[in-house]
Design a protein around this motif. Structure first.
Motif, PDB file in Angstrom:
ATOM      1  N   CYS A  93      -3.123 -20.237 -25.786  1.00 42.64           N
ATOM      2  CA  CYS A  93      -3.466 -18.928 -26.781  1.00 42.64           C
ATOM      3  C   CYS A  93      -2.207 -19.338 -27.302  1.00 42.64           C
ATOM      4  O   CYS A  93      -0.728 -19.583 -27.057  1.00 42.64           O
ATOM      5  N   VAL A 121      -0.336 -16.535 -29.299  1.00 38.92           N
ATOM      6  CA  VAL A 121       0.255 -15.612 -29.122  1.00 38.92           C
ATOM      7  C   VAL A 121       0.963 -15.254 -27.741  1.00 38.92           C
ATOM      8  O   VAL A 121       2.350 -14.839 -27.263  1.00 38.92           O
ATOM      9  N   CYS A 122       0.101 -16.239 -26.826  1.00 40.13           N
ATOM     10  CA  CYS A 122       0.700 -15.816 -25.173  1.00 40.13           C
ATOM     11  C   CYS A 122       1.299 -16.962 -24.194  1.00 40.13           C
ATOM     12  O   CYS A 122       2.051 -16.469 -23.051  1.00 40.13           O
ATOM     13  N   CYS A 149      -8.251 -16.012 -25.032  1.00 40.09           N
ATOM     14  CA  CYS A 149      -7.930 -15.957 -24.379  1.00 40.09           C
ATOM     15  C   CYS A 149      -8.012 -15.608 -23.176  1.00 40.09           C
ATOM     16  O   CYS A 149      -8.270 -13.649 -23.544  1.00 40.09           O
ATOM     17  N   CYS A 209      -3.626 -12.421 -22.820  1.00 39.86           N
ATOM     18  CA  CYS A 209      -4.354 -11.433 -24.121  1.00 39.86           C
ATOM     19  C   CYS A 209      -5.490 -10.702 -24.279  1.00 39.86           C
ATOM     20  O   CYS A 209      -5.530  -9.935 -25.891  1.00 39.86           O
TER      21      CYS A 209
END
Ligand SMILES: [Zn+2]
Length: 309
Positions: A141, A143-144, A159, A162
């Motif tokens: 992911c 983002v995280c 994901c 998140c």
């Protein structure tokens, strides 16, 4: 005139509603008429007989794979609703036992194979190769950082942490034949500086840019020329790894070429007569792209007077 270039013309129905049903996807993988196309390090399995063809294998392919292998990605359905999948088997170090499931087949470079495949099979190859490459390069992911999971038969990753959703990317590239009267521009990139290869100017589009603006910016950067009218010609998927080539003709409104030394080793004007010779592979010291590439068709359309300019 409409063009279906190599790597376009995929005949499969991409099965948008079916691929949203995870249970159905699992059943389709075990379908009696399922066709699976394995790729090893992005090389497709190709069978050589009287003609080259993609070497599809039934679901027996899955039983020879280790349990941690990636799951197949759904390409789509044919007219009889038979499912087609692509699967990345790079986890298998020596894939010869998988190649052996199809007589006379071996893993081949996709670009080389595409010149010999029937046209619509190169479209399937493009879809499959770009998708498998995206999964291989986007496991986590953005983002995280958690490892994400494939859904919709490969058209989305989500994901588990998140819940961000990630979608396969396609990178637009503008490729243009710059012309002025009876002359046109071709260039040689630094990577090809020891060759006789010349082609259309091209470059990735920037964010927040129209096609016309991308064409004008790239021509200015690579050749120092100003462009007025930009005319769309045709487009081509280019699965190395996931480009969309947007082919245009671009009319130069200035004359003097100033090649960008960090990018191009040579950029110059060619006369229409020279281009016609180059299309017949008779122009000394200059080779231009073959028919696999949209550049060839941009050049020939201009030289033969069939371009919409
Ligand atoms: Zn995440």
């Amino acid at each position: 005139m409409s063009y279906t270039h190599t790597f376009a013309g995929n005949p499969l129905n991409r099965a948008d509603s079916e691929r949203r049903d995870e249970e159905l996807l699992k059943r389709l993988m075990r379908h009696g008429n399922v066709r699976m196309l394995p790729f090893h390090e992005l090389k497709p399995l190709v069978r050589r007989g009287p003609h080259a063809e993609l070497a599809w294998i039934g679901h027996e392919l899955l039983y020879g794979l280790p349990p941690e292998a990636d799951e197949p990605k759904l390409l789509g359905l044919d007219h009889d609703r038979n499912p087609y999948f692509a699967i990345d088997i790079s986890i298998v170090k020596d894939p010869s036992h998988i190649a052996a499931l199809s007589l006379g087949a071996s893993f081949e470079d996709g670009r080389t194979a595409a010149t010999e495949l029937p046209p619509n099979q190169s479209g399937i190859l493009a879809q499959a190769r770009s998708n498998l490459n995206w999964h291989a390069k986007h496991r986590f992911c953005s983002v995280c950082g958690t490892e994400s999971k494939s859904f919709r038969g490969g058209l989305m990753r989500e994901c588990p942490s998140c819940k961000s959703q990630h979608f396969p990317r396609t990178d637009p590239v503008v490729i243009m034949l710059v012309y002025r009267g009876e002359k046109c521009v071709m260039g040689q990139t630094l990577a090809r500086s020891n060759s006789t290869f010349y082609s259309c100017l091209a470059g990735f589009m920037d964010q927040g840019e129209s096609i016309e603006e991308g064409v004008r910016r790239e021509v200015r950067e690579e050749a120092g020329l100003d462009v007025g009218r930009v005319t769309y010609h045709s487009s081509q998927p280019w699965p190395f790894p996931a480009s969309l080539m947007i082919g245009c003709h671009a009319e130069a409104i200035s004359e003097e070429i100033l090649a960008e030394p960090g990018e191009m080793s040579d950029v110059r004007w060619f006369t229409k007569d020279e281009i016609k010779l180059a299309l017949e592979e008779k122009l000394k010291g200059v080779n231009i792209p073959g028919k696999i590439a949209i550049a060839h068709h941009l050049i020939s359309a201009w030289a033969n007077g069939t371009a919409n300019i």
